[in-house]
Write an enzyme that holds these catalytic residues in place. Structure first.
Site, PDB file in Angstrom:
ATOM      1  N   SER A   2      -8.528   6.658   5.732  1.00 43.60           N
ATOM      2  CA  SER A   2      -7.144   7.159   5.819  1.00 43.60           C
ATOM      3  C   SER A   2      -6.676   7.730   4.477  1.00 43.60           C
ATOM      4  O   SER A   2      -5.988   8.745   4.418  1.00 43.60           O
ATOM      5  CB  SER A   2      -6.186   6.035   6.232  1.00 43.60           C
ATOM      6  OG  SER A   2      -6.503   5.545   7.502  1.00 43.60           O
TER       7      SER A   2
ATOM      8  N   LYS B 296       0.822  -1.215   0.000  1.00 45.74           N
ATOM      9  CA  LYS B 296       0.000   0.000   0.000  1.00 45.74           C
ATOM     10  C   LYS B 296       0.856   1.265   0.000  1.00 45.74           C
ATOM     11  O   LYS B 296       0.311   2.365  -0.074  1.00 45.74           O
ATOM     12  CB  LYS B 296      -0.924   0.005   1.223  1.00 45.74           C
ATOM     13  CG  LYS B 296      -2.208  -0.796   1.024  1.00 45.74           C
ATOM     14  CD  LYS B 296      -3.248  -0.383   2.042  1.00 45.74           C
ATOM     15  CE  LYS B 296      -4.618  -0.975   1.749  1.00 45.74           C
ATOM     16  NZ  LYS B 296      -5.603  -0.580   2.767  1.00 45.74           N
TER      17      LYS B 296
END
Ligand code: ADP
Length: 164
Positions: free
Chosen positions: A133, A41
């Site tokens: 996020s 990620k």
């Protein structure tokens, strides 16, 4: 003793995560927050930074409502992490329909690997359901106001990251 494992990337921890942490804490005797390294990620914060932010937020939560929270970084399979920490239940938050398909697959795969660990899904308070996020980072990068989505401590960390 009921031990819950709440796994995620927490890059960074948001008010959505905190909502789920508080709900989870009420269901178990010990809540372990599994912080995934998640190199794929390409996290903005290092694992150490993400753990530090979570530890600070969790200390505030347990001071306020009691209970036990442990922040536990992990790099192995989720189901192995659950075994390592003795968790009988995995806790996940569900935001929108878009989360569902991935979570559905995860439960199926994890159940095939170990059928003794149950996965429980929770929804945050309506005002916090949309917080992600990823979007918090985008807003911070564009110098927007993230005060509705993260705590002041995380806000300070985001500012420092933008400047650094
Ligand atoms: P992951 O990489 O596992 O998706 P995240 O840190 O993005 O890690 O999320 C960890 C968990 O918290 C996931 O179960 C996610 O669905 C949940 N979550 C994140 N934000 C929210 C929110 N606003 N409301 C409910 N659940 C949330």
């Amino acid at each position: 003793m009921r031990i819950g494992l709440y796994p995620g990337t927490f890059d960074p921890v948001t008010l959505g995560h905190i909502d789920i942490i508080e709900r989870g804490l009420a269901l178990v005797d010990r809540l372990v927050i599994g912080v995934a390294i998640n190199r794929d990620k390409g996290p903005m914060f290092t694992l150490e930074e993400r753990v530090e932010m979570l530890e600070a937020e969790c200390a505030e939560i347990t001071d306020r409502v009691g209970g036990e929270i442990i922040v536990h970084p992990f790099e192995n399979l989720l189901i192995d992490c659950a075994r390592d920490v003795g968790a009988n239940v995995i806790l996940r938050g569900l935001r929108a329909v878009s989360d569902f398909e991935y979570e559905f697959q995860m439960v199926g795969m994890n159940r095939a690997l170990d059928s003794s660990v149950e996965t429980v899904f929770m929804m945050a308070d309506a005002r916090r359901q949309a917080i992600a996020s990823k979007l918090v980072k985008e807003i911070a990068r564009l110098d927007g106001d993230v005060s509705h989505f993260v705590t002041p401590a995380v806000q300070t960390r985001l500012k420092a990251k933008m400047q650094g």
